[in-house]
Write a protein that holds these residues in place. Structure first.
Motif, PDB file in Angstrom:
ATOM      1  N   HIS A  21       0.822  -1.212   0.000  1.00 23.13           N
ATOM      2  CA  HIS A  21       0.000   0.000   0.000  1.00 23.13           C
ATOM      3  C   HIS A  21       0.857   1.264   0.000  1.00 23.13           C
ATOM      4  O   HIS A  21       0.325   2.371  -0.068  1.00 23.13           O
ATOM      5  CB  HIS A  21      -0.913   0.004   1.223  1.00 23.13           C
ATOM      6  N   ARG A  22       2.179   1.094   0.096  1.00 18.94           N
ATOM      7  CA  ARG A  22       3.121   2.214   0.068  1.00 18.94           C
ATOM      8  C   ARG A  22       4.169   1.946  -1.012  1.00 18.94           C
ATOM      9  O   ARG A  22       5.339   1.674  -0.707  1.00 18.94           O
ATOM     10  CB  ARG A  22       3.810   2.370   1.419  1.00 18.94           C
ATOM     11  N   PRO A  23       3.801   2.015  -2.272  1.00 19.43           N
ATOM     12  CA  PRO A  23       4.754   1.671  -3.336  1.00 19.43           C
ATOM     13  C   PRO A  23       5.973   2.577  -3.368  1.00 19.43           C
ATOM     14  O   PRO A  23       7.001   2.202  -3.945  1.00 19.43           O
ATOM     15  CB  PRO A  23       3.911   1.814  -4.615  1.00 19.43           C
ATOM     16  N   GLU A  24       5.893   3.756  -2.743  1.00 13.53           N
ATOM     17  CA  GLU A  24       7.040   4.658  -2.728  1.00 13.53           C
ATOM     18  C   GLU A  24       8.085   4.246  -1.687  1.00 13.53           C
ATOM     19  O   GLU A  24       9.215   4.755  -1.706  1.00 13.53           O
ATOM     20  CB  GLU A  24       6.579   6.100  -2.458  1.00 13.53           C
ATOM     21  N   TRP A  25       7.736   3.335  -0.782  1.00 14.91           N
ATOM     22  CA  TRP A  25       8.672   2.905   0.249  1.00 14.91           C
ATOM     23  C   TRP A  25       9.568   1.785  -0.271  1.00 14.91           C
ATOM     24  O   TRP A  25       9.093   0.862  -0.937  1.00 14.91           O
ATOM     25  CB  TRP A  25       7.927   2.410   1.480  1.00 14.91           C
ATOM     26  N   GLU A  26      10.837   1.860   0.075  1.00 11.49           N
ATOM     27  CA  GLU A  26      11.755   0.768  -0.235  1.00 11.49           C
ATOM     28  C   GLU A  26      11.436  -0.434   0.660  1.00 11.49           C
ATOM     29  O   GLU A  26      11.037  -0.263   1.813  1.00 11.49           O
ATOM     30  CB  GLU A  26      13.202   1.203   0.003  1.00 11.49           C
ATOM     31  N   PRO A  27      11.593  -1.658   0.157  1.00  8.10           N
ATOM     32  CA  PRO A  27      11.373  -2.839   1.008  1.00  8.10           C
ATOM     33  C   PRO A  27      12.331  -2.831   2.202  1.00  8.10           C
ATOM     34  O   PRO A  27      13.442  -2.306   2.126  1.00  8.10           O
ATOM     35  CB  PRO A  27      11.662  -4.013   0.072  1.00  8.10           C
ATOM     36  N   LEU A  28      11.879  -3.419   3.299  1.00  9.46           N
ATOM     37  CA  LEU A  28      12.664  -3.464   4.525  1.00  9.46           C
ATOM     38  C   LEU A  28      13.414  -4.784   4.616  1.00  9.46           C
ATOM     39  O   LEU A  28      12.820  -5.858   4.554  1.00  9.46           O
ATOM     40  CB  LEU A  28      11.741  -3.304   5.737  1.00  9.46           C
ATOM     41  N   CYS A  29      14.731  -4.694   4.778  1.00 10.45           N
ATOM     42  CA  CYS A  29      15.583  -5.863   4.995  1.00 10.45           C
ATOM     43  C   CYS A  29      16.438  -5.583   6.233  1.00 10.45           C
ATOM     44  O   CYS A  29      17.045  -4.518   6.339  1.00 10.45           O
ATOM     45  CB  CYS A  29      16.470  -6.129   3.781  1.00 10.45           C
ATOM     46  N   ILE A  30      16.467  -6.508   7.173  1.00  5.48           N
ATOM     47  CA  ILE A  30      17.228  -6.298   8.407  1.00  5.48           C
ATOM     48  C   ILE A  30      18.680  -6.726   8.188  1.00  5.48           C
ATOM     49  O   ILE A  30      18.948  -7.855   7.778  1.00  5.48           O
ATOM     50  CB  ILE A  30      16.614  -7.096   9.571  1.00  5.48           C
ATOM     51  N   ASP A  31      19.601  -5.837   8.490  1.00  5.51           N
ATOM     52  CA  ASP A  31      21.033  -6.115   8.339  1.00  5.51           C
ATOM     53  C   ASP A  31      21.736  -5.803   9.647  1.00  5.51           C
ATOM     54  O   ASP A  31      21.931  -4.640  10.003  1.00  5.51           O
ATOM     55  CB  ASP A  31      21.616  -5.268   7.206  1.00  5.51           C
ATOM     56  N   TRP A  32      22.103  -6.835  10.388  1.00  2.83           N
ATOM     57  CA  TRP A  32      22.771  -6.648  11.675  1.00  2.83           C
ATOM     58  C   TRP A  32      24.266  -6.341  11.531  1.00  2.83           C
ATOM     59  O   TRP A  32      24.939  -6.079  12.532  1.00  2.83           O
ATOM     60  CB  TRP A  32      22.595  -7.888  12.531  1.00  2.83           C
ATOM     61  N   LEU A  33      24.774  -6.342  10.315  1.00  2.00           N
ATOM     62  CA  LEU A  33      26.181  -6.009  10.100  1.00  2.00           C
ATOM     63  C   LEU A  33      26.333  -4.667   9.394  1.00  2.00           C
ATOM     64  O   LEU A  33      27.386  -4.362   8.854  1.00  2.00           O
ATOM     65  CB  LEU A  33      26.860  -7.112   9.288  1.00  2.00           C
ATOM     66  N   SER A  34      25.279  -3.860   9.422  1.00  2.00           N
ATOM     67  CA  SER A  34      25.312  -2.551   8.773  1.00  2.00           C
ATOM     68  C   SER A  34      26.252  -1.606   9.515  1.00  2.00           C
ATOM     69  O   SER A  34      26.652  -1.852  10.670  1.00  2.00           O
ATOM     70  CB  SER A  34      23.907  -1.941   8.750  1.00  2.00           C
ATOM     71  N   ALA A  35      26.586  -0.504   8.879  1.00  2.52           N
ATOM     72  CA  ALA A  35      27.473   0.491   9.496  1.00  2.52           C
ATOM     73  C   ALA A  35      26.853   1.055  10.774  1.00  2.52           C
ATOM     74  O   ALA A  35      27.554   1.302  11.762  1.00  2.52           O
ATOM     75  CB  ALA A  35      27.760   1.612   8.503  1.00  2.52           C
ATOM     76  N   ASP A  36      25.527   1.245  10.780  1.00  2.35           N
ATOM     77  CA  ASP A  36      24.854   1.786  11.954  1.00  2.35           C
ATOM     78  C   ASP A  36      24.979   0.841  13.146  1.00  2.35           C
ATOM     79  O   ASP A  36      25.293   1.271  14.264  1.00  2.35           O
ATOM     80  CB  ASP A  36      23.377   2.042  11.637  1.00  2.35           C
ATOM     81  N   VAL A  37      24.750  -0.448  12.925  1.00  2.00           N
ATOM     82  CA  VAL A  37      24.855  -1.419  14.020  1.00  2.00           C
ATOM     83  C   VAL A  37      26.299  -1.535  14.497  1.00  2.00           C
ATOM     84  O   VAL A  37      26.568  -1.613  15.702  1.00  2.00           O
ATOM     85  CB  VAL A  37      24.311  -2.790  13.578  1.00  2.00           C
ATOM     86  N   ARG A  38      27.245  -1.507  13.571  1.00  5.37           N
ATOM     87  CA  ARG A  38      28.655  -1.582  13.957  1.00  5.37           C
ATOM     88  C   ARG A  38      29.040  -0.384  14.832  1.00  5.37           C
ATOM     89  O   ARG A  38      29.818  -0.530  15.781  1.00  5.37           O
ATOM     90  CB  ARG A  38      29.548  -1.641  12.712  1.00  5.37           C
ATOM     91  N   ARG A  39      28.514   0.799  14.499  1.00  3.37           N
ATOM     92  CA  ARG A  39      28.803   1.981  15.328  1.00  3.37           C
ATOM     93  C   ARG A  39      28.272   1.795  16.745  1.00  3.37           C
ATOM     94  O   ARG A  39      28.934   2.170  17.723  1.00  3.37           O
ATOM     95  CB  ARG A  39      28.195   3.229  14.695  1.00  3.37           C
ATOM     96  N   ARG A  40      27.100   1.223  16.861  1.00  2.00           N
ATOM     97  CA  ARG A  40      26.534   0.971  18.187  1.00  2.00           C
ATOM     98  C   ARG A  40      27.430   0.034  18.993  1.00  2.00           C
ATOM     99  O   ARG A  40      27.662   0.254  20.181  1.00  2.00           O
ATOM    100  CB  ARG A  40      25.139   0.346  18.051  1.00  2.00           C
ATOM    101  N   ILE A  41      27.913  -0.998  18.333  1.00  5.48           N
ATOM    102  CA  ILE A  41      28.755  -1.971  19.022  1.00  5.48           C
ATOM    103  C   ILE A  41      30.090  -1.353  19.412  1.00  5.48           C
ATOM    104  O   ILE A  41      30.581  -1.541  20.534  1.00  5.48           O
ATOM    105  CB  ILE A  41      28.949  -3.210  18.129  1.00  5.48           C
ATOM    106  N   LEU A  42      30.685  -0.583  18.501  1.00 11.70           N
ATOM    107  CA  LEU A  42      31.975   0.051  18.787  1.00 11.70           C
ATOM    108  C   LEU A  42      31.866   1.077  19.910  1.00 11.70           C
ATOM    109  O   LEU A  42      32.860   1.364  20.587  1.00 11.70           O
ATOM    110  CB  LEU A  42      32.525   0.711  17.527  1.00 11.70           C
ATOM    111  N   ALA A  43      30.663   1.621  20.138  1.00 10.23           N
ATOM    112  CA  ALA A  43      30.476   2.588  21.227  1.00 10.23           C
ATOM    113  C   ALA A  43      30.655   1.941  22.594  1.00 10.23           C
ATOM    114  O   ALA A  43      30.867   2.635  23.590  1.00 10.23           O
ATOM    115  CB  ALA A  43      29.102   3.241  21.123  1.00 10.23           C
ATOM    116  N   GLY A  44      30.552   0.617  22.647  1.00 10.32           N
ATOM    117  CA  GLY A  44      30.882  -0.107  23.871  1.00 10.32           C
ATOM    118  C   GLY A  44      29.795  -0.125  24.926  1.00 10.32           C
ATOM    119  O   GLY A  44      28.648   0.255  24.693  1.00 10.32           O
TER     120      GLY A  44
END
Length: 224
Positions: A24-47
């Motif tokens: 119902h939202r064709p303008e939205w990109e599909p959602l795929c979960i990536d636990w190795l993304s740069a954002d998650v890595r930053r969270r982990i490196l923050a300690g």
């Protein structure tokens, strides 16, 4: 396919893994979960000194058992696992469960030892977290709650992935009941994420809090 409340979703296979599409939202990109993304890595490196690990006591002891009762995209749970905790992700929606399992499978096949070790500390449970917590089969050290904030027209819109989950689950507005269930689980502590100026959840005063610039964690302690 899931069709409710004039919204429609389906899961599809993509090059990077399983994806959730909002039909119902064709303008939205599909959602795929990536636990190795740069954002998650930053969270982990923050300690362990960042808000979430501190709220759950990881800055004092890393080898703890945490139930993330609002698993969502699993990023918080995987971060805690990468920082040394054993984590149970509890989620009830079948589409979200499939996305989480796919994310775990892909992360566990990478060639980075820290990620493989983190994956080994993650368990995914499909259940209503309220009932699961009330009959919890584990001696939990902590419960993490990050309920979706109600839309009030004043706060900034959440990231697109969280907007998609909000529409998929209709917001899951049972956070007060979830807090009561978490306290009934016997966990040593319950950490609830809130906007910095928001009232206490269920009007229950916490034993302590950890406050950041945009959010805080209210901490509730159980005597064992």
């Amino acid at each position: 396919m899931a069709e409710t409340r004039n919204v429609s979703f389906e899961l599809e296979a993509g090059a990077q893994g399983l994806r959730l599409r909002a039909l119902h939202r064709p303008e939205w990109e599909p959602l795929c979960i990536d636990w190795l993304s740069a954002d998650v890595r930053r969270r982990i490196l923050a300690g362990r000194k960042q808000l979430l690990p501190r709220a759950l006591g990881l800055h004092k002891k890393a080898d703890v058992l945490i139930a993330d009762a609002t698993a969502g995209l699993g990023r918080d749970g995987f971060t805690l696992a990468a920082l040394g905790a054993r984590v149970i992700l509890v989620e009830r929606h079948p589409f979200v469960i499939e996305l989480l399992r796919d994310a775990l499978a892909r992360a566990s096949t990478c060639d980075e030892k820290w990620a493989i070790a983190a994956c080994a500390r993650v368990e995914i449970v499909q259940a209503d977290a309220r009932e699961w917590l009330r009959h919890c089969p584990h001696a939990l050290d902590g419960v993490h709650l990050d309920p979706m904030y109600p839309e009030d027209g004043k706060t900034a819109l959440p990231q697109k992935g969280m907007q998609m989950l909000r529409e998929l689950t209709d917001g899951d507005d049972d956070s007060a009941e979830l807090l009561r269930a978490a306290m009934a689980s016997g966990a040593a502590r319950v950490a609830v994420k809130r906007p910095t100026k928001a009232p206490w959840l269920d009007e229950r005063q916490p034993n302590a809090d950890v406050v950041g610039t945009q959010a805080r964690y209210d901490i509730y302690l159980n005597r064992r």
